[in-house]
Write a protein that holds these residues in place. Structure first.
Motif, PDB file in Angstrom:
ATOM      1  N   TYR A  34      69.851 -79.862  42.140  1.00  0.00           N
ATOM      2  CA  TYR A  34      69.761 -80.751  43.293  1.00  0.00           C
ATOM      3  C   TYR A  34      71.108 -81.391  43.612  1.00  0.00           C
ATOM      4  O   TYR A  34      71.532 -81.423  44.771  1.00  0.00           O
ATOM      5  CB  TYR A  34      68.716 -81.834  43.032  1.00  0.00           C
ATOM      6  CG  TYR A  34      68.553 -82.802  44.188  1.00  0.00           C
ATOM      7  CD1 TYR A  34      67.725 -82.489  45.259  1.00  0.00           C
ATOM      8  CD2 TYR A  34      69.246 -84.010  44.214  1.00  0.00           C
ATOM      9  CE1 TYR A  34      67.592 -83.361  46.326  1.00  0.00           C
ATOM     10  CE2 TYR A  34      69.113 -84.890  45.272  1.00  0.00           C
ATOM     11  CZ  TYR A  34      68.279 -84.555  46.331  1.00  0.00           C
ATOM     12  OH  TYR A  34      68.152 -85.423  47.392  1.00  0.00           O
ATOM     13  N   SER A 298      63.397 -78.347  46.439  1.00  0.00           N
ATOM     14  CA  SER A 298      64.658 -79.100  46.436  1.00  0.00           C
ATOM     15  C   SER A 298      65.371 -79.041  45.089  1.00  0.00           C
ATOM     16  O   SER A 298      66.445 -79.617  44.946  1.00  0.00           O
ATOM     17  CB  SER A 298      64.387 -80.562  46.810  1.00  0.00           C
ATOM     18  OG  SER A 298      63.557 -81.186  45.852  1.00  0.00           O
ATOM     19  N   ASP A 300      64.587 -80.538  42.346  1.00  0.00           N
ATOM     20  CA  ASP A 300      64.577 -81.835  41.661  1.00  0.00           C
ATOM     21  C   ASP A 300      63.983 -81.597  40.276  1.00  0.00           C
ATOM     22  O   ASP A 300      62.792 -81.772  40.048  1.00  0.00           O
ATOM     23  CB  ASP A 300      63.751 -82.838  42.463  1.00  0.00           C
ATOM     24  CG  ASP A 300      63.973 -84.271  42.021  1.00  0.00           C
ATOM     25  OD1 ASP A 300      64.674 -84.473  41.002  1.00  0.00           O
ATOM     26  OD2 ASP A 300      63.460 -85.187  42.667  1.00  0.00           O
TER      27      ASP A 300
END
Length: 341
Positions: A34, A298, A300
């Motif tokens: 990320y 994403s 994450d």
């Protein structure tokens, strides 16, 4: 029995360890992370100060370290960075996208997810059990054909499509918006009686949608198992001896046919949670499903890894419970794994 419990618990430990390795490896498969992606975007925009902050965070959280060390820190068997103690210490890590600890990000969503999925499981069992028993005991009747047709429709209809249909019909016929797990005014508000009532009202439609496919599949399995049991010799003998039909049905065939209900406990919890992710996106439900999908997109990693490990933990615990209940329910199953004499 005690030795069996100890052995099963000891097996759970390496199982979760292997799952954690696989989970970490899958999350690391896409190039970068990320913060790396964010640094590239900030550099393209010419924001030097933000780039330096993102690089500092990569160093703080050890994302510039070797993968083996990153894994050890994430699990909690190696000293962490920035106060991170790892999963074994109950620390889920930091969500870079939300800029908050993972525990705070998940927070209420985890409770709402468990509430929704417990309701879906109860709905599945409550609806599937009597229909399955009726279909098996009234084979080739109009009711059996009708329930079989509904079962095939339920199996063939994707949950997200059913959710879209329900959204359209509710808005077109009643002018209602059935999305979300509560009214907008209660989002991010402390729990109260009015908020609880709002959650229970919004729980009905998602429960029916998510539980539909599971109910249809469970009806088919229960019907097939019960029909198989009703054809066995001990049932024929019981009928010949004049045992009441209901007593004979409940005491033996129905008990043996409960095996699929119990065996599915290990798969039901994680499958319902992961399977409801698309439905949660369609209905705008405040559950962990959309959060998991977005965190994977994403990259994450702490948020995604923690949620995947939570699903793995549910699977392992569910399998443990189902094994114990099967051994108690079915006398043909022996804890020792040996052949009954």
């Amino acid at each position: 029995m005690l030795s069996y419990l100890v052995n099963r618990i000891l097996v759970m430990i390496p199982t979760l360890l292997v799952i954690s390795i696989v989970t970490f490896a899958i999350i690391q498969l896409p190039p970068g992370d990320y913060l790396t992606n964010q640094i590239q975007e900030l550099m393209a925009q010419g924001e030097a100060a933000a780039v330096e902050r993102a690089k500092f965070m990569r160093e703080q959280f050890g994302l510039d370290r070797p993968l083996l060390e990153q894994y050890a820190v994430w699990v909690g068997i190696w000293p962490g960075h920035n106060g991170f103690s790892g999963l074994l210490q109950g620390d889920w890590g930091w969500s870079f996208e939300h800029n908050r600890p993972v525990g705070e990000v998940v927070g209420e969503r985890l409770f709402l997810t468990m509430l929704l999925n417990v309701a879906a499981i109860l709905f599945t069992w409550i609806v599937a059990f009597p229909i399955g028993v009726y279909s098996a005991t009234h084979q080739y009747s109009w009711g059996d054909y009708g329930f079989s047709f509904l079962g095939y429709v339920g199996l063939a209809t994707p949950n997200f499509l059913l959710a879209l249909i329900m959204l359209f019909l509710a808005n077109r016929w009643f002018g209602l918006s059935i999305g979300g797990m509560m009214d907008d005014e209660y989002v991010d508000q402390p729990w109260s009686l009015d908020k609880t009532i709002s959650v229970l009202q919004h729980l009905i439609i998602p429960t029916i949608i998510i539980g539909t496919s599971g109910t249809a599949a469970m009806i088919r399995r229960l019907r097939a198992n019960l029909l198989d049991e009703l054809q066995k010799q001990y049932v024929v003998t019981g009928r010949a001896k004049g045992l009441p039909r209901m007593r004979l049905l409940v005491k033996y065939p129905m008990r043996m046919s409960l095996n699929p209900f119990v065996a599915d406990i290990g798969n039901l919890l994680p499958s319902v949670i992961s399977g409801s992710a698309i439905v949660s996106v369609v209905l705008s439900l405040q559950t962990v499903g959309p959060l998991l999908v977005h965190s994977l997109q994403s990259q994450d990693q702490y948020l995604a890894g923690s949620l995947l490990m939570f699903l793995a933990l549910l699977t392992v615990i569910g399998m443990f419970i189902s094994d114990l209940l099967l051994a108690m329910l079915d006398p043909r199953i022996r804890l020792s794994g040996g052949v009954a004499k």
